[in-house]
Design an enzyme around this catalytic site. Structure first.
Site, short mmCIF file in Angstrom:
data_model
loop_
_atom_site.label_atom_id
_atom_site.label_comp_id
_atom_site.label_asym_id
_atom_site.label_seq_id
_atom_site.Cartn_x
_atom_site.Cartn_y
_atom_site.Cartn_z
N HIS A 268 0.87 -1.19 0.00
CA HIS A 268 0.00 0.00 0.00
C HIS A 268 0.90 1.23 0.00
O HIS A 268 1.58 1.49 -0.98
CB HIS A 268 -0.92 -0.11 1.22
CG HIS A 268 -2.08 0.84 1.25
ND1 HIS A 268 -2.44 1.63 0.19
CD2 HIS A 268 -2.94 1.15 2.25
CE1 HIS A 268 -3.49 2.36 0.52
NE2 HIS A 268 -3.81 2.10 1.77
N HIS A 307 -2.60 -2.32 -9.91
CA HIS A 307 -3.51 -1.70 -8.94
C HIS A 307 -4.77 -2.54 -8.87
O HIS A 307 -5.20 -3.07 -9.90
CB HIS A 307 -3.85 -0.28 -9.38
CG HIS A 307 -4.39 0.56 -8.28
ND1 HIS A 307 -5.72 0.52 -7.92
CD2 HIS A 307 -3.79 1.43 -7.44
CE1 HIS A 307 -5.90 1.35 -6.91
NE2 HIS A 307 -4.76 1.91 -6.60
N ASP A 363 2.58 5.36 -7.12
CA ASP A 363 3.86 5.25 -6.41
C ASP A 363 5.06 5.11 -7.32
O ASP A 363 6.19 5.17 -6.86
CB ASP A 363 3.81 4.03 -5.47
CG ASP A 363 2.88 4.27 -4.32
OD1 ASP A 363 2.94 5.36 -3.76
OD2 ASP A 363 2.09 3.37 -4.00
N1 ACO Z 1 4.60 -7.14 -10.89
C1 ACO Z 1 4.48 -8.36 -11.47
N2 ACO Z 1 3.32 -9.04 -11.48
C2 ACO Z 1 2.25 -8.47 -10.91
C3 ACO Z 1 2.31 -7.20 -10.32
C4 ACO Z 1 3.54 -6.53 -10.33
N3 ACO Z 1 3.66 -5.32 -9.79
N4 ACO Z 1 1.09 -6.87 -9.83
C5 ACO Z 1 0.30 -7.90 -10.10
N5 ACO Z 1 0.98 -8.87 -10.76
C6 ACO Z 1 0.44 -10.12 -11.30
C7 ACO Z 1 0.22 -11.13 -10.20
O1 ACO Z 1 1.35 -11.96 -10.01
C8 ACO Z 1 -0.97 -11.88 -10.75
O2 ACO Z 1 -0.52 -12.74 -11.76
P1 ACO Z 1 -1.18 -14.19 -11.95
O3 ACO Z 1 -2.59 -13.91 -12.38
O4 ACO Z 1 -0.35 -14.86 -13.00
O5 ACO Z 1 -1.11 -14.86 -10.60
C9 ACO Z 1 -1.80 -10.80 -11.43
O6 ACO Z 1 -0.83 -9.80 -11.83
C10 ACO Z 1 -2.86 -10.17 -10.54
O7 ACO Z 1 -2.23 -9.73 -9.32
P2 ACO Z 1 -2.94 -9.66 -7.92
O8 ACO Z 1 -1.91 -9.68 -6.84
O9 ACO Z 1 -4.03 -10.70 -7.86
O10 ACO Z 1 -3.62 -8.26 -8.01
P3 ACO Z 1 -4.20 -7.43 -6.80
O11 ACO Z 1 -5.27 -6.57 -7.36
O12 ACO Z 1 -4.52 -8.31 -5.66
O13 ACO Z 1 -2.95 -6.55 -6.36
C11 ACO Z 1 -1.39 -4.83 -6.08
C12 ACO Z 1 -2.80 -5.21 -6.59
C13 ACO Z 1 -1.24 -5.24 -4.62
C14 ACO Z 1 -1.26 -3.31 -6.15
C15 ACO Z 1 -0.33 -5.52 -6.98
O14 ACO Z 1 -0.49 -5.11 -8.33
C16 ACO Z 1 1.08 -5.27 -6.49
O15 ACO Z 1 1.57 -5.98 -5.62
N6 ACO Z 1 1.77 -4.23 -7.07
C17 ACO Z 1 3.09 -3.88 -6.60
C18 ACO Z 1 2.98 -3.09 -5.31
C19 ACO Z 1 2.46 -1.69 -5.52
O16 ACO Z 1 2.90 -0.97 -6.43
N7 ACO Z 1 1.53 -1.27 -4.65
C20 ACO Z 1 0.97 0.08 -4.67
C21 ACO Z 1 -0.46 0.06 -5.02
S1 ACO Z 1 -1.06 1.71 -5.12
C22 ACO Z 1 -1.36 2.16 -3.53
O17 ACO Z 1 -1.55 1.38 -2.63
C23 ACO Z 1 -1.34 3.56 -3.26
#
Ligand code: ACO
Length: 442
Positions: A268, A307, A363
């Site tokens: 987050h 996201h 971010d």
């Molecule tokens: N890098 C590589 N792969 C990713 C990323 C990433 N940043 N984000 C998601 N994925 C992939 C996952 O591995 C998953 O793949 P799969 O379907 O083969 O298993 C798919 O994309 C979906 O990902 P989820 O984790 O299910 O998506 P969710 O909506 O739960 O997560 C999140 C969203 C937490 C923001 C995620 O994209 C992430 O971890 N991003 C990196 C951290 C980040 O930048 N967080 C800031 C968010 S903005 C904020 O809070 C202000």
């Protein structure tokens, strides 16, 4: 006029049910009537992490993740970032309308007169270790404010709510700057109420021995825009924490402290910190393709990408990317920007990211700006928490006044052991090894 309904046929009993649809949603409580027997507690919705569950009705922030739209109280984020100020936007978020000149000036005055903190808060700060993370200090000190303002317990009193709102928006920058100064062993700088909200914060952070500290106006403005972009984001993890904790009718300081704790996590508000660490680890533009390969193989994530809601470019990310160049005019270029641009370029063309609709989020570029402005990495989530305080408080007040809201209490699907009977220790079977245990990860 016929109401919108959803017809459900329960194949277990053959019965049909009409469930009302309102605002594009069904009430999951209506599913409770779907039973197979009188003892059956009824159907529940299973939605770990609330991926498709609305927990409230809200009038504050609108997001269309597919189109990349973000609006506060109906105003587009780009318009506010260009024309408003953080304090004016905070007024809009908290009160629902843009102020006239008189009300804006009163609001600024009412926030500014609350920038001081009780001297005992300084003593509390001194109790933290020299290397304490400023976000941990912020969680502790915001929570502690509840003990200084027992009137905050009176959450049903509109005047008391208004007062705590002003106090919190006024004091959070002071606590944040003090937390930073503590970790640097620097004397705390008291607020200067002649300065703007962000100007004052910058002087509390960075003032050394200057008689008249004046922040660079470009940086003061850039921080103000960043604060506007971070002021609210509807029902994200930290806002949900504020609403959920606040639903117990605890005071707003305790509820906001819970929001700060949620924001601390790397998925987050900790993400911009993680972005900088990732960019530093990658180290050079040449190493970007190799890093992308690793992320695709599941070895770490491309931080600052993806996201839960935006399946398009985060509209805040676009504004921040532009802002970065204005800041670099003053500070000089942060070399990490080249690595970030290359990551973005490759990722946006790569099938893995395209298929999953992973775009840069807020971010991805914000940390690069903060770093160029001289903020240490550990302060990044703190810089998120300061402006988000307005959003949390607006959401909290909306929750408190909503007659439909009760204490947050989700259901669970119990999948554990059925009834068992206690056995004497000698009579129990061989102890389980760690690997055999049901909850082996604990
Ligand atoms: N890098 C590589 N792969 C990713 C990323 C990433 N940043 N984000 C998601 N994925 C992939 C996952 O591995 C998953 O793949 P799969 O379907 O083969 O298993 C798919 O994309 C979906 O990902 P989820 O984790 O299910 O998506 P969710 O909506 O739960 O997560 C999140 C969203 C937490 C923001 C995620 O994209 C992430 O971890 N991003 C990196 C951290 C980040 O930048 N967080 C800031 C968010 S903005 C904020 O809070 C202000």
């Amino acid at each position: 006029m016929a109401k919108d309904t959803l017809t459900i046929t329960d194949n277990r009993s053959g019965k049909q049910y009409e469930i009302a649809i309102e605002n594009g949603a069904i009430r999951t409580a209506d599913l409770q009537q779907i039973k197979t027997s009188a003892e059956d507690p009824g159907l529940v919705g299973y939605d770990p992490s609330f991926g498709n569950t609305a927990s409230c009705k809200s009038r504050i922030t609108f997001i269309d993740g597919d189109k990349g739209i973000l609006r506060y109280r109906g105003y587009d984020i780009a318009e506010l970032a260009e024309r408003s100020t953080y304090l004016e936007t905070a007024y809009l978020i908290v009160k629902g309308e843009l102020p006239d000149a008189h009300h804006l000036s009163m609001w600024q005055h009412n926030i500014t007169i609350h920038t001081m903190v009780h001297e005992n808060i300084k003593k509390l700060m001194e109790g933290f270790r020299y290397d304490a993370h400023p976000m941990g200090i912020l969680v502790g000190t915001i929570g502690a404010l509840s003990t200084f303002y027992p009137d905050a317990k009176d959450i049903d009193n509109a005047e008391a709510r208004r007062l705590q709102t002003r106090r919190l928006i006024g004091k959070v920058p002071t606590l944040a700057a003090f937390a930073y100064r503590h970790t640097r062993g620097l004397p705390y700088v008291y607020p200067d109420n002649e300065m703007s909200y962000t100007g004052n914060f910058l002087q509390m952070m960075f003032r050394m021995t200057e008689r008249h500290y004046r922040p660079n106006p470009v940086l003061e403005h850039a921080l103000d825009v960043l604060f506007i972009l971070h002021a609210d984001h509807e029902q994200n993890c930290s806002t949900n924490a504020v609403r959920s904790v606040g639903s117990s009718h605890v005071d707003p300081y305790s509820a906001v402290a819970a929001g700060v704790a949620a924001l601390y996590g790397p998925l987050h508000g900790g993400a911009n910190e993680a972005v900088i660490r990732m960019l530093q680890e990658i180290g050079s533009v040449e190493k970007v393709p190799e890093a992308i390969k690793r992320f695709k193989a599941g070895d770490g994530r491309l931080m600052g990408f993806g996201h839960r809601v935006y399946k398009n470019y985060d509209p805040r990310g676009k504004i921040i990317k532009q802002l970065a160049y204005e800041v670099f005019e003053v500070t000089g270029k942060n070399p990490l920007i080249d690595i970030a641009l290359e990551l973005e370029r490759i990722a946006l063309e790569d099938d893995y990211f395209v298929k999953r609709r992973l775009y840069p989020n807020v971010d991805f570029y914000s940390g690069i700006i903060y770093q160029a402005m001289g903020f240490p990495v550990a302060m990044f989530p703190v810089l998120f928490a300061i402006p988000r305080t307005a959003g949390w408080l607006a959401q909290w007040a909306e929750m408190v006044r909503d007659p439909e809201q009760r204490i947050s209490r989700p259901r669970q699907l119990y999948v554990g052991e059925p009834t068992r009977h206690y056995e004497a220790i000698e009579a129990r079977p061989e102890p389980l090894t760690r690997e055999d245990a049901v909850d082996a990860t604990i």
